[in-house]
Design an enzyme around this catalytic site. Structure first.
Site, mmCIF file in Angstrom:
data_model
loop_
_atom_site.group_PDB
_atom_site.id
_atom_site.type_symbol
_atom_site.label_atom_id
_atom_site.label_comp_id
_atom_site.label_asym_id
_atom_site.label_seq_id
_atom_site.Cartn_x
_atom_site.Cartn_y
_atom_site.Cartn_z
ATOM 1 N N ILE A 6 -9.065 -1.846 -14.719
ATOM 2 C CA ILE A 6 -7.829 -2.045 -13.960
ATOM 3 C C ILE A 6 -7.689 -0.839 -13.045
ATOM 4 C CG2 ILE A 6 -6.433 -1.168 -15.912
ATOM 5 C CD1 ILE A 6 -4.182 -3.076 -14.869
ATOM 6 N N GLU A 7 -7.806 -1.064 -11.750
ATOM 7 C CA GLU A 7 -7.992 0.029 -10.798
ATOM 8 C C GLU A 7 -6.802 0.176 -9.864
ATOM 9 O OE1 GLU A 7 -11.370 1.624 -7.603
ATOM 10 O OE2 GLU A 7 -11.821 -0.032 -8.968
#
Length: 272
Positions: free
Chosen positions: A161-162
């Site tokens: 999850i960036e």
């Protein structure tokens, strides 16, 4: 010495919400060996590293997820599956895949652990407005949540999850059974993921906001390059001046043997 046992997918999932895991992107055997010695929990690697026969000697106990651009630039599901099988045979513990949900389902059907991607996905960034944070509005936060739930339903066991707001990432992590690997998404996820180049201070340009530099190896490599260049220049000067080679750099021959050799050369010249 007995090699350490690598954690399994089941082991990692059992750690969810119990402790933070550490994760690095490493690209060399030296970095993989350092990650092993340092006790980094998870490593991401390029394909060529997982195929290196020395890789598991360097990092026998690291849960390893090879990642690349396949599945994002036109590879079919069958091609991705074929590649994933080869990677698993080469000791990959899971496969990074940012391809569509049907591909992720297909990999899961073959019991191949998949790590997906949500938030800022570089290869898909045009859909979320470019290289910037994703999830800063309620609408986009809902979009990230849907991505995560879709990945979960498709069978992924984890997802990077960036660059998602920390509060949003935490709320989503609490609502999924997957491991969420935070790259710039705060401490409320299950792992903290950085690139070794950032940790080591190897970049000479922009560092992302979430990066933390622990060493300045770029300066050390600059120093080594200066020393390398100076050594080469000194060698070239020695060659031009005749200072190299010296007698100690060559092999000697017995005088009598050399005399016989010269006599033989003279006989050959006379015969010619």
């Amino acid at each position: 010495m007995k090699k350490p046992n690598r954690p399994t997918v089941a082991d990692l999932l059992a750690m969810k919400a119990k402790r933070q895991l550490s994760m690095l992107r490493v690209t060399t055997l030296e970095e993989a060996e350092a990650a092993e010695a340092a006790g980094i929990d998870l490593i991401s690697v390029p394909f060529e590293l997982i195929y290196d026969p020395q890789f598991r000697d360097a990092a026998p106990g690291r849960f390893t997820i090879p990642g690349g651009e396949y599945g994002q630039i036109g590879a079919t599901t069958d091609e991705i599956l074929r590649s994933a099988v080869k990677l698993r045979a080469a000791s990959a513990d899971a496969i990074y895949c940012a391809a569509g949900l049907p591909t992720i389902r297909r990999l899961r059907e073959e019991y191949i652990p998949v790590c997906g991607h949500t938030g800022l996905i570089p290869s898909h960034a045009t859909w979320t407005g470019g290289f910037k944070a994703v999830g800063k509005t309620a609408e986009m936060a809902e979009y990230v949540l849907r991505q995560v739930k879709d990945l979960e339903a498709a069978g992924a066991f984890s997802a990077e999850i960036e660059v998602v707001p920390a509060e949003v990432a935490t709320a989503i992590s609490e609502r999924t059974s997957m491991l969420l690997l935070s790259m710039g998404a705060g401490a409320g996820c299950d792992a903290q993921y950085l690139f070794a180049d950032d940790v080591l201070g190897m970049n000479r340009g922009h560092y992302p906001r979430h990066a933390k530099v622990y060493r300045n190896l770029a300066a050390e490599f600059d120093r080594i390059q200066r020393e390398r260049t100076a050594a080469f220049a000194e060698f070239a000067d020695d060659v031009r001046s005749g200072a190299y080679p010296e007698a100690r750099h060559t092999v000697a021959i017995d005088e009598q043997e050399f005399a016989k050799f010269l006599d033989g050369l003279d006989r050959q010249r006379n015969l010619a």
